[in-house]
Write a protein that holds these residues in place. Structure first.
Motif, PDB file in Angstrom:
ATOM      1  N   CYS A  20       0.805  -1.227   0.000  1.00  0.00           N
ATOM      2  CA  CYS A  20       0.000   0.000   0.000  1.00  0.00           C
ATOM      3  C   CYS A  20       0.837   1.276   0.000  1.00  0.00           C
ATOM      4  O   CYS A  20       0.335   2.333  -0.389  1.00  0.00           O
ATOM      5  N   GLY A  32      -2.322   3.465  -0.011  1.00  0.00           N
ATOM      6  CA  GLY A  32      -2.001   4.380   1.071  1.00  0.00           C
ATOM      7  C   GLY A  32      -1.086   5.468   0.549  1.00  0.00           C
ATOM      8  O   GLY A  32      -0.560   5.378  -0.564  1.00  0.00           O
ATOM      9  N   HIS A  50      -6.089  11.354  -0.758  1.00  0.00           N
ATOM     10  CA  HIS A  50      -7.358  11.640  -0.086  1.00  0.00           C
ATOM     11  C   HIS A  50      -7.363  10.969   1.294  1.00  0.00           C
ATOM     12  O   HIS A  50      -7.577   9.774   1.402  1.00  0.00           O
ATOM     13  N   PHE A  51      -7.101  11.760   2.312  1.00  0.00           N
ATOM     14  CA  PHE A  51      -7.064  11.260   3.679  1.00  0.00           C
ATOM     15  C   PHE A  51      -8.450  11.327   4.313  1.00  0.00           C
ATOM     16  O   PHE A  51      -9.251  12.204   3.989  1.00  0.00           O
ATOM     17  N   SER A  52      -8.678  10.436   5.259  1.00  0.00           N
ATOM     18  CA  SER A  52      -9.918  10.481   6.032  1.00  0.00           C
ATOM     19  C   SER A  52      -9.913  11.731   6.908  1.00  0.00           C
ATOM     20  O   SER A  52      -8.861  12.302   7.209  1.00  0.00           O
ATOM     21  N   ASN A  53     -11.085  12.129   7.322  1.00  0.00           N
ATOM     22  CA  ASN A  53     -11.198  13.267   8.237  1.00  0.00           C
ATOM     23  C   ASN A  53     -10.455  12.994   9.538  1.00  0.00           C
ATOM     24  O   ASN A  53      -9.928  13.915  10.155  1.00  0.00           O
ATOM     25  N   ARG A  75      -5.909   2.092  14.843  1.00  0.00           N
ATOM     26  CA  ARG A  75      -7.257   2.594  15.146  1.00  0.00           C
ATOM     27  C   ARG A  75      -7.366   3.176  16.557  1.00  0.00           C
ATOM     28  O   ARG A  75      -8.237   3.989  16.824  1.00  0.00           O
ATOM     29  N   LYS A  80     -11.060   6.000  13.892  1.00  0.00           N
ATOM     30  CA  LYS A  80     -11.839   6.179  12.666  1.00  0.00           C
ATOM     31  C   LYS A  80     -10.981   6.455  11.432  1.00  0.00           C
ATOM     32  O   LYS A  80     -11.476   6.993  10.447  1.00  0.00           O
ATOM     33  N   ASN A  81      -9.686   6.074  11.484  1.00  0.00           N
ATOM     34  CA  ASN A  81      -8.876   6.218  10.281  1.00  0.00           C
ATOM     35  C   ASN A  81      -9.194   5.066   9.339  1.00  0.00           C
ATOM     36  O   ASN A  81      -9.819   4.085   9.721  1.00  0.00           O
ATOM     37  N   ASN A  82      -8.766   5.171   8.090  1.00  0.00           N
ATOM     38  CA  ASN A  82      -9.131   4.184   7.069  1.00  0.00           C
ATOM     39  C   ASN A  82      -8.080   3.112   6.820  1.00  0.00           C
ATOM     40  O   ASN A  82      -8.267   2.286   5.939  1.00  0.00           O
ATOM     41  N   MET A  83      -6.987   3.108   7.544  1.00  0.00           N
ATOM     42  CA  MET A  83      -5.965   2.108   7.273  1.00  0.00           C
ATOM     43  C   MET A  83      -6.464   0.736   7.706  1.00  0.00           C
ATOM     44  O   MET A  83      -6.787   0.528   8.873  1.00  0.00           O
ATOM     45  N   PRO A  84      -6.514  -0.218   6.768  1.00  0.00           N
ATOM     46  CA  PRO A  84      -7.051  -1.539   7.117  1.00  0.00           C
ATOM     47  C   PRO A  84      -6.079  -2.407   7.908  1.00  0.00           C
ATOM     48  O   PRO A  84      -6.491  -3.389   8.507  1.00  0.00           O
TER      49      PRO A  84
END
Length: 106
Positions: A20, A32, A50-53, A75, A80-84
């Motif tokens: 990523c 990423g 495009h980063f998460s808020n 997390r 609430k970040n988007n990294m899986p």
């Protein structure tokens, strides 16, 4: 956060992070953001991704210590970040990865 083994960090990064992320200054973003120059940068601030808020509002500066805390439990460090990806629990592995990331700036 001193003394990490760059070669060990590179192996771990290539195995766990490179799907990523890239550290190549000339590469674009993948799934990423590109991590070239991440140490010292504000989370969610690299142009063109495009980063998460959650990242944009976190006010986290990527120090080696913050990177280690984040990699331990992304997390929890930035909810609430988007990294899986979750979680690099071994502190030695985190130290090695961070040493590798820092070495790529030289």
């Amino acid at each position: 956060m001193k003394g990490g083994d760059v070669e060990k960090g590179k192996k771990i990064f290539l195995k766990q992070c490179s799907r990523c992320h890239s550290l190549d200054a000339k590469a674009g973003h993948g799934m990423g953001p590109n991590l070239h120059g991440v140490v010292g940068r504000e989370a969610g601030s690299v142009p063109g991704f495009h980063f998460s808020n959650a990242f944009k509002k976190s006010e986290v500066i990527w120090t080696p210590e913050n990177l280690s805390t984040y990699l331990k439990d992304p997390r929890k460090h930035i909810p609430k970040n988007n990294m899986p990806y979750c979680c690099l629990e071994d502190p030695e592995d985190r130290r090695h990865i961070i040493a590798y990331i820092e070495s790529e700036l030289k």
